[in-house]
Design a protein around this motif. Structure first.
Motif, PDB file in Angstrom:
ATOM      1  N   ASN A  43       0.824  -1.208   0.000  1.00  0.00           N
ATOM      2  CA  ASN A  43       0.000   0.000   0.000  1.00  0.00           C
ATOM      3  C   ASN A  43       0.855   1.253   0.000  1.00  0.00           C
ATOM      4  O   ASN A  43       1.693   1.438   0.875  1.00  0.00           O
ATOM      5  N   GLY A  44       0.628   2.114  -0.995  1.00  0.00           N
ATOM      6  CA  GLY A  44       1.371   3.364  -1.077  1.00  0.00           C
ATOM      7  C   GLY A  44       2.710   3.159  -1.770  1.00  0.00           C
ATOM      8  O   GLY A  44       3.106   2.049  -2.124  1.00  0.00           O
ATOM      9  N   LEU A  45       3.410   4.289  -1.949  1.00  0.00           N
ATOM     10  CA  LEU A  45       4.730   4.221  -2.566  1.00  0.00           C
ATOM     11  C   LEU A  45       5.676   3.437  -1.659  1.00  0.00           C
ATOM     12  O   LEU A  45       5.538   3.452  -0.434  1.00  0.00           O
ATOM     13  N   ALA A  46       6.645   2.779  -2.251  1.00  0.00           N
ATOM     14  CA  ALA A  46       7.657   2.078  -1.459  1.00  0.00           C
ATOM     15  C   ALA A  46       8.342   3.071  -0.532  1.00  0.00           C
ATOM     16  O   ALA A  46       8.757   4.145  -0.966  1.00  0.00           O
ATOM     17  N   GLY A  47       8.420   2.724   0.735  1.00  0.00           N
ATOM     18  CA  GLY A  47       9.082   3.599   1.699  1.00  0.00           C
ATOM     19  C   GLY A  47       8.243   4.783   2.137  1.00  0.00           C
ATOM     20  O   GLY A  47       8.737   5.668   2.844  1.00  0.00           O
ATOM     21  N   SER A  48       6.976   4.807   1.734  1.00  0.00           N
ATOM     22  CA  SER A  48       6.107   5.928   2.137  1.00  0.00           C
ATOM     23  C   SER A  48       5.731   5.806   3.614  1.00  0.00           C
ATOM     24  O   SER A  48       5.875   4.737   4.222  1.00  0.00           O
ATOM     25  N   ILE A  49       5.217   6.886   4.160  1.00  0.00           N
ATOM     26  CA  ILE A  49       4.769   6.872   5.552  1.00  0.00           C
ATOM     27  C   ILE A  49       3.721   5.772   5.757  1.00  0.00           C
ATOM     28  O   ILE A  49       3.725   5.097   6.780  1.00  0.00           O
ATOM     29  N   LEU A  50       2.845   5.585   4.777  1.00  0.00           N
ATOM     30  CA  LEU A  50       1.842   4.518   4.881  1.00  0.00           C
ATOM     31  C   LEU A  50       2.523   3.153   4.924  1.00  0.00           C
ATOM     32  O   LEU A  50       2.177   2.296   5.747  1.00  0.00           O
ATOM     33  N   VAL A  77       3.624  15.790   9.218  1.00  0.00           N
ATOM     34  CA  VAL A  77       5.039  15.474   9.427  1.00  0.00           C
ATOM     35  C   VAL A  77       5.629  16.554  10.326  1.00  0.00           C
ATOM     36  O   VAL A  77       5.936  17.660   9.877  1.00  0.00           O
ATOM     37  N   LYS A  78       5.760  16.228  11.613  1.00  0.00           N
ATOM     38  CA  LYS A  78       6.181  17.213  12.617  1.00  0.00           C
ATOM     39  C   LYS A  78       7.678  17.499  12.570  1.00  0.00           C
ATOM     40  O   LYS A  78       8.114  18.601  12.879  1.00  0.00           O
ATOM     41  N   GLU A  79       8.466  16.494  12.222  1.00  0.00           N
ATOM     42  CA  GLU A  79       9.919  16.670  12.092  1.00  0.00           C
ATOM     43  C   GLU A  79      10.399  15.877  10.886  1.00  0.00           C
ATOM     44  O   GLU A  79       9.922  14.775  10.637  1.00  0.00           O
ATOM     45  N   GLY A  80      11.341  16.451  10.147  1.00  0.00           N
ATOM     46  CA  GLY A  80      11.938  15.745   9.018  1.00  0.00           C
ATOM     47  C   GLY A  80      11.216  15.942   7.702  1.00  0.00           C
ATOM     48  O   GLY A  80      11.518  15.255   6.722  1.00  0.00           O
ATOM     49  N   LEU A  81      10.297  16.905   7.657  1.00  0.00           N
ATOM     50  CA  LEU A  81       9.552  17.131   6.415  1.00  0.00           C
ATOM     51  C   LEU A  81      10.498  17.473   5.256  1.00  0.00           C
ATOM     52  O   LEU A  81      10.257  17.091   4.112  1.00  0.00           O
ATOM     53  N   THR A 103       0.562  23.258   7.185  1.00  0.00           N
ATOM     54  CA  THR A 103       1.677  23.378   6.243  1.00  0.00           C
ATOM     55  C   THR A 103       2.578  22.153   6.290  1.00  0.00           C
ATOM     56  O   THR A 103       3.414  21.963   5.415  1.00  0.00           O
ATOM     57  N   GLU A 104       2.383  21.305   7.302  1.00  0.00           N
ATOM     58  CA  GLU A 104       3.176  20.076   7.422  1.00  0.00           C
ATOM     59  C   GLU A 104       2.382  18.847   6.993  1.00  0.00           C
ATOM     60  O   GLU A 104       2.821  17.726   7.207  1.00  0.00           O
ATOM     61  N   SER A 105       1.217  19.063   6.396  1.00  0.00           N
ATOM     62  CA  SER A 105       0.367  17.947   5.997  1.00  0.00           C
ATOM     63  C   SER A 105       0.879  17.276   4.732  1.00  0.00           C
ATOM     64  O   SER A 105       1.361  17.942   3.811  1.00  0.00           O
ATOM     65  N   ARG A 106       0.766  15.966   4.701  1.00  0.00           N
ATOM     66  CA  ARG A 106       1.080  15.174   3.511  1.00  0.00           C
ATOM     67  C   ARG A 106       0.113  13.995   3.451  1.00  0.00           C
ATOM     68  O   ARG A 106      -0.509  13.640   4.447  1.00  0.00           O
ATOM     69  N   LEU A 107       0.042  13.389   2.277  1.00  0.00           N
ATOM     70  CA  LEU A 107      -0.653  12.114   2.175  1.00  0.00           C
ATOM     71  C   LEU A 107       0.364  11.033   2.538  1.00  0.00           C
ATOM     72  O   LEU A 107       1.455  10.964   1.934  1.00  0.00           O
ATOM     73  N   GLY A 108       0.004  10.203   3.492  1.00  0.00           N
ATOM     74  CA  GLY A 108       0.947   9.184   3.955  1.00  0.00           C
ATOM     75  C   GLY A 108       1.404   8.244   2.859  1.00  0.00           C
ATOM     76  O   GLY A 108       2.545   7.763   2.883  1.00  0.00           O
ATOM     77  N   CYS A 109       0.550   8.002   1.887  1.00  0.00           N
ATOM     78  CA  CYS A 109       0.902   7.041   0.837  1.00  0.00           C
ATOM     79  C   CYS A 109       1.833   7.625  -0.218  1.00  0.00           C
ATOM     80  O   CYS A 109       2.399   6.889  -1.024  1.00  0.00           O
ATOM     81  N   GLN A 110       1.980   8.963  -0.220  1.00  0.00           N
ATOM     82  CA  GLN A 110       2.798   9.622  -1.245  1.00  0.00           C
ATOM     83  C   GLN A 110       4.063  10.254  -0.675  1.00  0.00           C
ATOM     84  O   GLN A 110       4.931  10.694  -1.439  1.00  0.00           O
ATOM     85  N   CYS A 111       4.167  10.307   0.627  1.00  0.00           N
ATOM     86  CA  CYS A 111       5.277  10.986   1.299  1.00  0.00           C
ATOM     87  C   CYS A 111       6.381   9.989   1.638  1.00  0.00           C
ATOM     88  O   CYS A 111       6.172   9.070   2.436  1.00  0.00           O
ATOM     89  N   VAL A 112       7.543  10.164   1.019  1.00  0.00           N
ATOM     90  CA  VAL A 112       8.648   9.211   1.183  1.00  0.00           C
ATOM     91  C   VAL A 112       9.883   9.929   1.734  1.00  0.00           C
ATOM     92  O   VAL A 112      10.523  10.711   1.023  1.00  0.00           O
TER      93      VAL A 112
END
Ligand code: FES
Length: 135
Positions: A43-50, A77-81, A103-112
């Motif tokens: 599920n999601g990109l390889a290595g993504s938050i998801l 993403v609170k740190e490391g964005l 401003t730190e929001s991402r989609l977990g499946c797309q954020c690597v």
């Protein structure tokens, strides 16, 4: 589920080459990411938050299976964005549908994350999937 969305341009991401840690809030669960084991799931990109959340046993909703076609995997993403790949226009369009975007929001499946720094991610309460799903 899992798969590819044929209607969007695939996001580009640099996979990590070294081990690093991701902390998931509010529980504080930590996963040490091993680049040799990516992807952990389908599920999601390889290595993504998801992908990493599932590896850690952290429940993160993902209604579309991680193909950038919903906003249920919204994370903050609170740190490391700055170590994460850039959000695509398609991801930003989907985020527009999410609740309480920051401003730190991402989609977990797309954020690597690229692994150059440890990352701290908050899963909003409404995105915590309380029902276990078969992978
Ligand atoms: S799971 Fe649907 S956009 Fe991430």
């Amino acid at each position: 589920m899992g798969g590819v969305n044929p209607y969007i341009k695939p996001a580009e991401a640099t996979l990590p080459t070294n081990k690093y840690r991701v902390t998931f809030l509010p529980d504080g669960k930590v996963v040490e990411v091993d680049p040799a084991k990516l992807p952990y799931g389908r599920n999601g990109l390889a290595g993504s938050i998801l992908d990493l959340a599932h590896a850690a046993g952290v429940k993160l909703d993902h209604s579309c299976g991680g193909v950038c076609a919903c906003s249920t995997c919204h994370v903050i993403v609170k740190e490391g964005l700055e170590t994460c790949n850039e959000a695509t226009d398609d991801e930003m369009d989907m985020l527009d549908e999410a609740r309480s975007v920051t401003t730190e929001s991402r989609l977990g499946c797309q954020c690597v994350p690229d692994g150059t720094k440890d990352v701290v991610v908050e899963i909003p309460s409404w995105n915590r999937n309380l029902v276990s799903e078969e992978e």
